[in-house]
Design a protein around this motif. Structure first.
Motif, PDB file in Angstrom:
ATOM      1  N   ASP A 115     -15.395  62.472 -53.257  1.00 52.97           N
ATOM      2  CA  ASP A 115     -14.362  63.281 -54.022  1.00 52.97           C
ATOM      3  C   ASP A 115     -13.625  64.104 -53.056  1.00 52.97           C
ATOM      4  OD1 ASP A 115     -15.464  62.259 -56.333  1.00 52.97           O
ATOM      5  OD2 ASP A 115     -15.983  64.114 -57.035  1.00 52.97           O
ATOM      6  N   VAL A 116     -14.246  64.659 -52.009  1.00 50.50           N
ATOM      7  CA  VAL A 116     -13.163  65.446 -51.004  1.00 50.50           C
ATOM      8  C   VAL A 116     -12.408  64.727 -50.382  1.00 50.50           C
ATOM      9  CG1 VAL A 116     -13.559  66.866 -48.769  1.00 50.50           C
ATOM     10  CG2 VAL A 116     -15.153  67.250 -50.893  1.00 50.50           C
ATOM     11  N   ALA A 117     -12.716  63.408 -50.028  1.00 50.17           N
ATOM     12  CA  ALA A 117     -11.659  62.563 -49.166  1.00 50.17           C
ATOM     13  C   ALA A 117     -10.620  62.229 -50.350  1.00 50.17           C
ATOM     14  CB  ALA A 117     -12.434  61.289 -48.768  1.00 50.17           C
ATOM     15  N   ALA A 118     -10.922  62.083 -51.481  1.00 51.39           N
ATOM     16  CA  ALA A 118      -9.801  61.591 -52.142  1.00 51.39           C
ATOM     17  C   ALA A 118      -9.007  62.667 -52.734  1.00 51.39           C
ATOM     18  CB  ALA A 118     -10.642  60.879 -53.677  1.00 51.39           C
ATOM     19  N   ALA A 119      -9.347  63.972 -52.992  1.00 56.20           N
ATOM     20  CA  ALA A 119      -8.824  65.118 -53.162  1.00 56.20           C
ATOM     21  C   ALA A 119      -7.996  65.223 -51.956  1.00 56.20           C
ATOM     22  CB  ALA A 119      -9.916  66.448 -53.337  1.00 56.20           C
ATOM     23  N   VAL A 120      -8.337  65.287 -50.692  1.00 59.91           N
ATOM     24  CA  VAL A 120      -7.252  65.416 -49.659  1.00 59.91           C
ATOM     25  C   VAL A 120      -6.294  64.661 -49.668  1.00 59.91           C
ATOM     26  CG1 VAL A 120      -7.006  65.432 -47.128  1.00 59.91           C
ATOM     27  CG2 VAL A 120      -9.131  66.690 -48.303  1.00 59.91           C
ATOM     28  N   GLU A 121      -6.460  63.277 -49.876  1.00 60.43           N
ATOM     29  CA  GLU A 121      -5.341  62.216 -50.177  1.00 60.43           C
ATOM     30  C   GLU A 121      -4.527  62.724 -51.173  1.00 60.43           C
ATOM     31  OE1 GLU A 121      -4.594  59.685 -48.135  1.00 60.43           O
ATOM     32  OE2 GLU A 121      -6.292  59.505 -47.019  1.00 60.43           O
ATOM     33  N   ALA A 122      -4.955  63.177 -52.411  1.00 59.40           N
ATOM     34  CA  ALA A 122      -4.069  63.429 -53.245  1.00 59.40           C
ATOM     35  C   ALA A 122      -3.336  64.502 -53.069  1.00 59.40           C
ATOM     36  CB  ALA A 122      -4.913  63.757 -54.767  1.00 59.40           C
ATOM     37  N   ALA A 123      -3.597  65.702 -52.332  1.00 59.57           N
ATOM     38  CA  ALA A 123      -3.017  66.584 -52.171  1.00 59.57           C
ATOM     39  C   ALA A 123      -1.828  66.429 -50.900  1.00 59.57           C
ATOM     40  CB  ALA A 123      -3.788  67.769 -51.597  1.00 59.57           C
ATOM     41  N   ALA A 124      -2.220  65.581 -50.149  1.00 56.96           N
ATOM     42  CA  ALA A 124      -1.269  65.105 -49.153  1.00 56.96           C
ATOM     43  C   ALA A 124      -0.125  64.250 -49.792  1.00 56.96           C
ATOM     44  CB  ALA A 124      -1.856  64.417 -48.046  1.00 56.96           C
ATOM     45  N   ASP A 125      -0.441  63.552 -50.476  1.00 61.19           N
ATOM     46  CA  ASP A 125       0.541  62.687 -51.655  1.00 61.19           C
ATOM     47  C   ASP A 125       1.601  61.847 -50.497  1.00 61.19           C
ATOM     48  OD1 ASP A 125       1.574  61.784 -53.829  1.00 61.19           O
ATOM     49  OD2 ASP A 125       2.957  63.396 -53.866  1.00 61.19           O
ATOM     50  N   GLY A 126       1.054  61.446 -49.405  1.00 59.86           N
ATOM     51  CA  GLY A 126       1.788  60.695 -48.562  1.00 59.86           C
ATOM     52  C   GLY A 126       3.005  61.242 -47.848  1.00 59.86           C
TER      53      GLY A 126
END
Length: 269
Positions: A115-126
């Motif tokens: 979840d933490v890895a996915a949350a970081v990716e979602a926050a960065a949003d490319g």
């Protein structure tokens, strides 16, 4: 200020609502709260829990992704760090306050880590913006682990009072066996512990700064010293004399000012 006073000071602050929330999964805890700076933010020296923020300001620093602590348990959620998120946004920093599944609420290894890895990716949003991962306590442990994942967008880690040596924390039985709860019972515990221990998995090419109060009664500063000794090339340990567990994430304190200085260096006069 005593350790009990520090805890009361932080937990006594009213939660601050975000400007928006992004979901990164179907579970109610798979969300990221967004706090943005407003025009004119960033002028104050140390911020405050009631700082205005919102869309429209020129971004003056990196994207800060916050991970809360609470020894990975569902009883503790992100709301107690919302004043910190708002205060940082009030200093001109865009902030993403991440939630994740926790022990007792659908989490535990490996779901919490995923979840933490996915949350970081979602926050960065490319976006091609510097991402600084800031984690407090158990959130510091999660930040160190997330920064070690291949392909992470994280460029820096600031771990505040982190559970940086998981094996030692387990030996000490911190918070009534919280590490054992996180990793779960059954065969293969030693392997799960090794895989989840930041000391054994330092991030490659991602500098780490640790802030740890010398009077922390919840997470002994020796855990941070052990991590820094194991990764001297990439880790800077900054100890805060006379500081406990909560002051560095409480707006308006000297510990908060130390954290802010790492995120946004002072302006020249």
């Amino acid at each position: 200020m005593s350790a009990a006073d520090e805890e009361t000071a932080l937990l006594g602050l009213a939660p601050v609502a975000p400007d928006g929330t992004v979901a990164y999964g179907p579970h109610p805890d798979q969300v990221v709260d967004l706090y943005g700076p407003r025009p004119g933010d960033g002028a104050g020296p140390d911020g405050g829990a009631g700082s205005d923020r919102g869309a429209g300001a020129a971004v003056s620093g990196p994207l800060v992704v916050l991970l809360h602590g609470g020894f990975w348990r569902a009883a503790y959620d992100r709301r107690h760090l919302s004043p910190l998120a708002a205060a940082l946004a009030g200093q001109g920093l865009p902030v993403a306050l991440a939630e994740y599944r926790r022990v007792g609420g659908g989490g535990g290894a490996p779901r919490t880590f995923e979840d933490v890895a996915a949350a970081v990716e979602a926050a960065a949003d490319g976006r091609r913006r510097e991402v600084v991962l800031v984690g407090h306590s158990a959130g510091g442990h999660l930040a160190l682990l997330a920064a070690a994942r291949p392909g992470t967008p994280v460029r820096r880690v600031i771990a505040v009072s982190p559970v940086a040596d998981l094996a030692r924390a387990h030996e000490l039985g911190l918070s009534d066996g919280a590490v054992a709860e996180l990793l779960g019972p059954g065969p293969g515990f030693a392997a799960r512990l090794a895989a989840a221990d930041p000391v054994r998995r330092p991030p490659v090419g991602v500098p780490v700064t640790i802030l740890h109060g010398t009077d922390d009664p919840d997470v002994p500063p020796d855990l941070s010293r052990r991590y820094a000794a194991a990764s001297p090339a990439t880790t800077t340990l900054r100890e805060l004399p006379g500081v406990g567990h909560y002051a560095p994430v409480t707006p308006g304190t000297a510990g908060f000012a130390a954290l802010l200085s790492l995120l946004r260096p002072p302006r020249s006069t």
